[in-house]
Design a protein around this motif. Structure first.
Motif, PDB file in Angstrom:
ATOM      1  N   ALA A  51       0.824  -1.204   0.000  1.00 39.51           N
ATOM      2  CA  ALA A  51       0.000   0.000   0.000  1.00 39.51           C
ATOM      3  C   ALA A  51       0.865   1.264   0.000  1.00 39.51           C
ATOM      4  O   ALA A  51       0.539   2.251  -0.671  1.00 39.51           O
ATOM      5  N   ASP A  52       1.969   1.243   0.754  1.00 40.30           N
ATOM      6  CA  ASP A  52       2.875   2.399   0.777  1.00 40.30           C
ATOM      7  C   ASP A  52       3.464   2.658  -0.603  1.00 40.30           C
ATOM      8  O   ASP A  52       3.587   3.811  -1.036  1.00 40.30           O
ATOM      9  N   THR A  53       3.822   1.582  -1.289  1.00 38.56           N
ATOM     10  CA  THR A  53       4.371   1.717  -2.637  1.00 38.56           C
ATOM     11  C   THR A  53       3.331   2.283  -3.593  1.00 38.56           C
ATOM     12  O   THR A  53       3.632   3.158  -4.421  1.00 38.56           O
ATOM     13  N   GLU A  54       2.100   1.791  -3.482  1.00 43.44           N
ATOM     14  CA  GLU A  54       1.029   2.299  -4.336  1.00 43.44           C
ATOM     15  C   GLU A  54       0.778   3.784  -4.086  1.00 43.44           C
ATOM     16  O   GLU A  54       0.610   4.564  -5.031  1.00 43.44           O
ATOM     17  N   ARG A  55       0.774   4.187  -2.812  1.00 38.35           N
ATOM     18  CA  ARG A  55       0.548   5.597  -2.481  1.00 38.35           C
ATOM     19  C   ARG A  55       1.676   6.468  -3.028  1.00 38.35           C
ATOM     20  O   ARG A  55       1.442   7.569  -3.535  1.00 38.35           O
ATOM     21  N   ALA A  56       2.914   5.979  -2.904  1.00 42.60           N
ATOM     22  CA  ALA A  56       4.052   6.742  -3.406  1.00 42.60           C
ATOM     23  C   ALA A  56       3.963   6.919  -4.920  1.00 42.60           C
ATOM     24  O   ALA A  56       4.222   8.012  -5.456  1.00 42.60           O
ATOM     25  N   ASP A  57       3.571   5.851  -5.612  1.00 41.63           N
ATOM     26  CA  ASP A  57       3.430   5.935  -7.068  1.00 41.63           C
ATOM     27  C   ASP A  57       2.316   6.905  -7.453  1.00 41.63           C
ATOM     28  O   ASP A  57       2.452   7.685  -8.410  1.00 41.63           O
ATOM     29  N   LEU A  58       1.201   6.857  -6.725  1.00 42.93           N
ATOM     30  CA  LEU A  58       0.089   7.753  -7.019  1.00 42.93           C
ATOM     31  C   LEU A  58       0.449   9.212  -6.729  1.00 42.93           C
ATOM     32  O   LEU A  58       0.062  10.117  -7.475  1.00 42.93           O
ATOM     33  N   ASP A  59       1.184   9.443  -5.650  1.00 43.54           N
ATOM     34  CA  ASP A  59       1.617  10.813  -5.329  1.00 43.54           C
ATOM     35  C   ASP A  59       2.540  11.353  -6.425  1.00 43.54           C
ATOM     36  O   ASP A  59       2.433  12.523  -6.826  1.00 43.54           O
ATOM     37  N   ARG A  60       3.457  10.503  -6.892  1.00 37.51           N
ATOM     38  CA  ARG A  60       4.366  10.917  -7.960  1.00 37.51           C
ATOM     39  C   ARG A  60       3.587  11.190  -9.247  1.00 37.51           C
ATOM     40  O   ARG A  60       3.856  12.175  -9.955  1.00 37.51           O
ATOM     41  N   GLU A  61       2.608  10.354  -9.527  1.00 37.82           N
ATOM     42  CA  GLU A  61       1.800  10.541 -10.727  1.00 37.82           C
ATOM     43  C   GLU A  61       0.963  11.808 -10.620  1.00 37.82           C
ATOM     44  O   GLU A  61       0.803  12.557 -11.602  1.00 37.82           O
ATOM     45  N   ARG A  62       0.454  12.079  -9.435  1.00 35.71           N
ATOM     46  CA  ARG A  62      -0.344  13.290  -9.215  1.00 35.71           C
ATOM     47  C   ARG A  62       0.506  14.546  -9.457  1.00 35.71           C
ATOM     48  O   ARG A  62       0.041  15.521 -10.076  1.00 35.71           O
TER      49      ARG A  62
END
Length: 233
Positions: free
Chosen positions: A76-87
């Motif tokens: 989940a932490d990895t997914e959040r980090a990827d989404l934050d970077r994409e945002r």
């Protein structure tokens, strides 16, 4: 003409809890049954067998909950980090992100102009969702849910472990090993069939897989217990 909503339900929506449930119950049966069989082979004492079984149930359930929670939390932490970077990239480089999404559709066989039109419409609707799904492979069905995974694993482990423990409690001491062995294999076969049916997979292969490895685990621990155990004089 009134349009009909697409109500088809896909089995992939079950993958999050199904994985944790099958893993927890399977581990509960195999690890607890193996420990009981190993202890029974080493020293056929009912009290020692039951203590080992209860300890295996409690320790295993807590371990499964903690391990699954930590593991899925990392995901989940990895997914959040990827989404934050994409945002951030969507806010700072929208044109580049539009081109990136277009190229993804083109690589899947969509004609170039149509791909660019689709990408533009998808980003106008929800840019982050479009990139999360098509670029990162993150969807609501497959998103990491640590609490759900941890609780599911703990509960199903405890249910699975209770089966061989109950058999050990009810069977005569001299019959604990064969009774637990047979009952556990039957439970594993049932679990494999239920898991396969729920997930829409073939039942035969799933049953053979869990039964084979369960039998191997119990046979090994029984052999170790007999090798290093003591016989009351």
């Amino acid at each position: 003409m009134r349009s009909k909503r697409h109500l088809e339900r896909h089995l992939v929506s079950r993958i999050g809890w199904l994985r944790a449930a099958v893993l927890g119950a399977n581990d509960g049966i195999v690890s607890t049954a193996s420990l009981i069989v190993g202890v029974a082979a080493a020293a056929p004492d009912r009290y020692a067998i039951l203590v080992a079984g209860v300890a295996a149930l409690l320790a295993g359930a807590l371990s499964m909950a903690a391990g699954e929670y930590v593991s899925v939390s990392s995901q989940a932490d990895t997914e959040r980090a990827d989404l934050d970077r994409e945002r951030t990239e969507l806010a700072e480089m929208p044109e580049m992100e539009l081109e990136e999404l277009s190229q993804i559709y083109i690589s899947r066989g969509v004609e170039e102009k149509l791909a660019r039109d689709v990408a533009a419409q998808m980003m106008a609707h929800d840019a982050l969702e479009a990139h999360a799904r098509d670029e990162l492979g993150i969807t609501s069905h497959l998103a990491a849910r640590p609490v759900q995974a941890g609780i599911t694993s703990a509960l199903t482990f405890a249910v699975g472990a209770a089966a061989p423990l109950l058999v050990a409690l009810l069977a005569p001491t001299a019959m604990v090993i064969p009774a637990v062995f047979i009952a556990s294999l039957l439970c594993l076969a049932l679990l494999g069939a239920l898991g396969a049916r729920t997930g829409g997979a073939g039942i035969g292969r799933a049953v053979m897989r869990v039964v084979f490895w369960g039998a191997v685990a119990m046979a090994v621990t029984a052999g170790v217990g007999a090798l290093f155990g003591t016989t009351p004089g």
